[in-house]
Design a protein around this motif. Structure first.
Motif, mmCIF file in Angstrom:
data_model
loop_
_atom_site.group_PDB
_atom_site.id
_atom_site.type_symbol
_atom_site.label_atom_id
_atom_site.label_comp_id
_atom_site.label_asym_id
_atom_site.label_seq_id
_atom_site.Cartn_x
_atom_site.Cartn_y
_atom_site.Cartn_z
ATOM 1 N N GLU A 168 0.821 -1.209 0.000
ATOM 2 C CA GLU A 168 0.000 0.000 0.000
ATOM 3 C C GLU A 168 0.856 1.261 0.000
ATOM 4 O OE1 GLU A 168 -3.051 -0.104 -0.742
ATOM 5 O OE2 GLU A 168 -3.407 -2.232 -0.387
ATOM 6 N N VAL A 169 1.949 1.255 0.753
ATOM 7 C CA VAL A 169 2.855 2.401 0.745
ATOM 8 C C VAL A 169 3.476 2.556 -0.640
ATOM 9 C CG1 VAL A 169 5.017 3.314 1.690
ATOM 10 C CG2 VAL A 169 3.292 2.360 3.220
ATOM 11 N N GLY A 170 3.798 1.450 -1.285
ATOM 12 C CA GLY A 170 4.315 1.498 -2.650
ATOM 13 C C GLY A 170 3.323 2.120 -3.624
ATOM 14 N N GLU A 171 2.043 1.811 -3.432
ATOM 15 C CA GLU A 171 1.020 2.408 -4.288
ATOM 16 C C GLU A 171 0.922 3.911 -4.046
ATOM 17 O OE1 GLU A 171 -2.604 0.184 -3.790
ATOM 18 O OE2 GLU A 171 -1.686 -1.654 -4.548
ATOM 19 N N ALA A 172 1.103 4.342 -2.809
ATOM 20 C CA ALA A 172 1.114 5.777 -2.517
ATOM 21 C C ALA A 172 2.309 6.439 -3.204
ATOM 22 C CB ALA A 172 1.143 6.024 -1.007
ATOM 23 N N ALA A 173 3.456 5.794 -3.137
ATOM 24 C CA ALA A 173 4.645 6.334 -3.799
ATOM 25 C C ALA A 173 4.443 6.405 -5.314
ATOM 26 C CB ALA A 173 5.864 5.475 -3.463
ATOM 27 N N GLN A 174 3.839 5.375 -5.869
ATOM 28 C CA GLN A 174 3.559 5.361 -7.307
ATOM 29 C C GLN A 174 2.622 6.512 -7.683
ATOM 30 O OE1 GLN A 174 1.644 1.777 -8.639
ATOM 31 N NE2 GLN A 174 2.045 2.201 -10.798
ATOM 32 N N VAL A 198 -3.243 10.444 -4.595
ATOM 33 C CA VAL A 198 -2.231 10.311 -3.539
ATOM 34 C C VAL A 198 -2.916 10.276 -2.173
ATOM 35 C CG1 VAL A 198 -0.217 11.359 -2.429
ATOM 36 C CG2 VAL A 198 -0.440 11.415 -4.935
ATOM 37 N N HIS A 199 -3.852 11.199 -1.963
ATOM 38 C CA HIS A 199 -4.568 11.249 -0.677
ATOM 39 C C HIS A 199 -5.258 9.918 -0.397
ATOM 40 C CE1 HIS A 199 -5.113 15.863 -1.495
ATOM 41 N NE2 HIS A 199 -3.847 15.515 -1.307
ATOM 42 N N GLU A 200 -5.899 9.357 -1.412
ATOM 43 C CA GLU A 200 -6.605 8.095 -1.237
ATOM 44 C C GLU A 200 -5.641 6.942 -0.958
ATOM 45 O OE1 GLU A 200 -9.177 7.713 -4.640
ATOM 46 O OE2 GLU A 200 -10.360 9.468 -4.034
ATOM 47 N N GLU A 201 -4.501 6.934 -1.626
ATOM 48 C CA GLU A 201 -3.515 5.867 -1.394
ATOM 49 C C GLU A 201 -2.905 5.976 -0.002
ATOM 50 O OE1 GLU A 201 -3.232 3.266 -3.095
ATOM 51 O OE2 GLU A 201 -4.110 3.842 -5.007
ATOM 52 N N VAL A 202 -2.669 7.196 0.460
ATOM 53 C CA VAL A 202 -2.149 7.380 1.818
ATOM 54 C C VAL A 202 -3.191 6.911 2.841
ATOM 55 C CG1 VAL A 202 -1.469 9.122 3.535
ATOM 56 C CG2 VAL A 202 -0.493 9.184 1.231
ATOM 57 N N ALA A 203 -4.454 7.254 2.611
ATOM 58 C CA ALA A 203 -5.519 6.786 3.508
ATOM 59 C C ALA A 203 -5.604 5.263 3.483
ATOM 60 C CB ALA A 203 -6.857 7.407 3.118
ATOM 61 N N ASP A 204 -5.466 4.675 2.307
ATOM 62 C CA ASP A 204 -5.491 3.212 2.191
ATOM 63 C C ASP A 204 -4.333 2.591 2.972
ATOM 64 O OD1 ASP A 204 -6.677 0.860 1.326
ATOM 65 O OD2 ASP A 204 -5.731 0.908 -0.652
ATOM 66 N N ALA A 205 -3.156 3.204 2.894
ATOM 67 C CA ALA A 205 -2.003 2.706 3.651
ATOM 68 C C ALA A 205 -2.256 2.815 5.151
ATOM 69 C CB ALA A 205 -0.735 3.476 3.253
ATOM 70 N N ALA A 206 -2.881 3.911 5.584
ATOM 71 C CA ALA A 206 -3.192 4.081 7.006
ATOM 72 C C ALA A 206 -4.196 3.040 7.476
ATOM 73 C CB ALA A 206 -3.719 5.494 7.265
ATOM 74 N N ILE A 207 -5.240 2.814 6.687
ATOM 75 C CA ILE A 207 -6.241 1.800 7.038
ATOM 76 C C ILE A 207 -5.593 0.429 7.140
ATOM 77 C CG2 ILE A 207 -8.282 0.557 6.198
ATOM 78 C CD1 ILE A 207 -9.125 3.307 4.917
ATOM 79 N N THR A 208 -4.785 0.093 6.156
ATOM 80 C CA THR A 208 -4.118 -1.211 6.148
ATOM 81 C C THR A 208 -3.221 -1.356 7.369
ATOM 82 O OG1 THR A 208 -4.228 -1.303 3.736
ATOM 83 C CG2 THR A 208 -2.605 -2.735 4.798
ATOM 84 N N SER A 209 -2.527 -0.291 7.746
ATOM 85 C CA SER A 209 -1.659 -0.339 8.923
ATOM 86 C C SER A 209 -2.462 -0.561 10.204
ATOM 87 C CB SER A 209 -0.854 0.957 9.038
ATOM 88 O OG SER A 209 0.014 1.075 7.937
ATOM 89 N N LEU A 210 -3.583 0.126 10.335
ATOM 90 C CA LEU A 210 -4.408 -0.044 11.534
ATOM 91 C C LEU A 210 -5.046 -1.429 11.575
ATOM 92 C CD1 LEU A 210 -6.011 3.493 11.798
ATOM 93 C CD2 LEU A 210 -4.131 2.533 13.164
ATOM 94 N N VAL A 211 -5.460 -1.938 10.427
ATOM 95 C CA VAL A 211 -5.990 -3.307 10.372
ATOM 96 C C VAL A 211 -4.894 -4.298 10.774
ATOM 97 C CG1 VAL A 211 -6.838 -5.127 8.826
ATOM 98 C CG2 VAL A 211 -7.852 -2.844 8.729
ATOM 99 N N THR A 212 -3.681 -4.060 10.313
ATOM 100 C CA THR A 212 -2.560 -4.924 10.682
ATOM 101 C C THR A 212 -2.371 -4.948 12.186
ATOM 102 O OG1 THR A 212 -1.471 -4.472 8.573
ATOM 103 C CG2 THR A 212 -0.084 -5.345 10.342
ATOM 104 N N LEU A 213 -2.353 -3.779 12.799
ATOM 105 C CA LEU A 213 -2.195 -3.688 14.248
ATOM 106 C C LEU A 213 -3.335 -4.409 14.962
ATOM 107 C CD1 LEU A 213 -0.478 -2.561 16.556
ATOM 108 C CD2 LEU A 213 -1.877 -0.475 16.433
ATOM 109 N N ALA A 214 -4.552 -4.216 14.481
ATOM 110 C CA ALA A 214 -5.715 -4.859 15.100
ATOM 111 C C ALA A 214 -5.674 -6.379 14.942
ATOM 112 C CB ALA A 214 -7.006 -4.302 14.503
ATOM 113 N N ARG A 215 -5.086 -6.865 13.872
ATOM 114 C CA ARG A 215 -4.963 -8.317 13.694
ATOM 115 C C ARG A 215 -3.942 -8.900 14.661
ATOM 116 N NH1 ARG A 215 -5.060 -10.321 7.554
ATOM 117 N NH2 ARG A 215 -5.167 -12.282 8.701
#
Length: 115
Positions: A41-47, A68-85
């Motif tokens: 997801e961070v790679g997609e934000a960079a792209q 870019v804003h949407e990809e950064v938000a997606d990376a944040a969501i994915t990170s929080l889901v990771t932590l919650a898992r």
């Protein structure tokens, strides 16, 4: 769907864990794959930044700053889901960690409770 972001994050984390468990993936491997998903997801934000800045001569301007804003938000969501898992207490852990991190960078009077 709940208006509480952490409630939504928790539901997503449980759902993805169920999917992976049903596929026979053990818990630590699930966590490993989820952390790799964060990198994707961070790679997609960079792209998207590269596309918004038109720095790839083959592609030109392929993205907008909204992308870019949407990809950064997606990376944040994915990170929080990771932590919650990985942590049933993800919300409390994150709040405490954020408080400690902020205390290192912000003056004490800048760290205040928000309603």
């Amino acid at each position: 769907m709940s208006n509480d972001p952490w409630a939504t994050i928790s539901v997503l984390a449980r759902l993805f864990a169920e999917f992976d468990t049903d596929r026979g993936i053990h818990e630590e491997e699930q966590w490993t794959l989820q952390v790799l998903k964060m990198s994707e997801e961070v790679g997609e934000a960079a792209q998207a930044v590269i596309g918004a800045r038109a720095t790839n001569p083959r592609k030109g301007r392929s993205h907008t700053w909204q992308d870019v804003h949407e990809e950064v938000a997606d990376a944040a969501i994915t990170s929080l889901v990771t932590l919650a898992r990985m942590r049933p207490d993800a919300e409390a852990f994150f709040a405490g960690f954020l408080e400690r991190k902020a205390a290192r960078f912000l003056p004490a009077e800048a760290v205040v409770d928000q309603p």
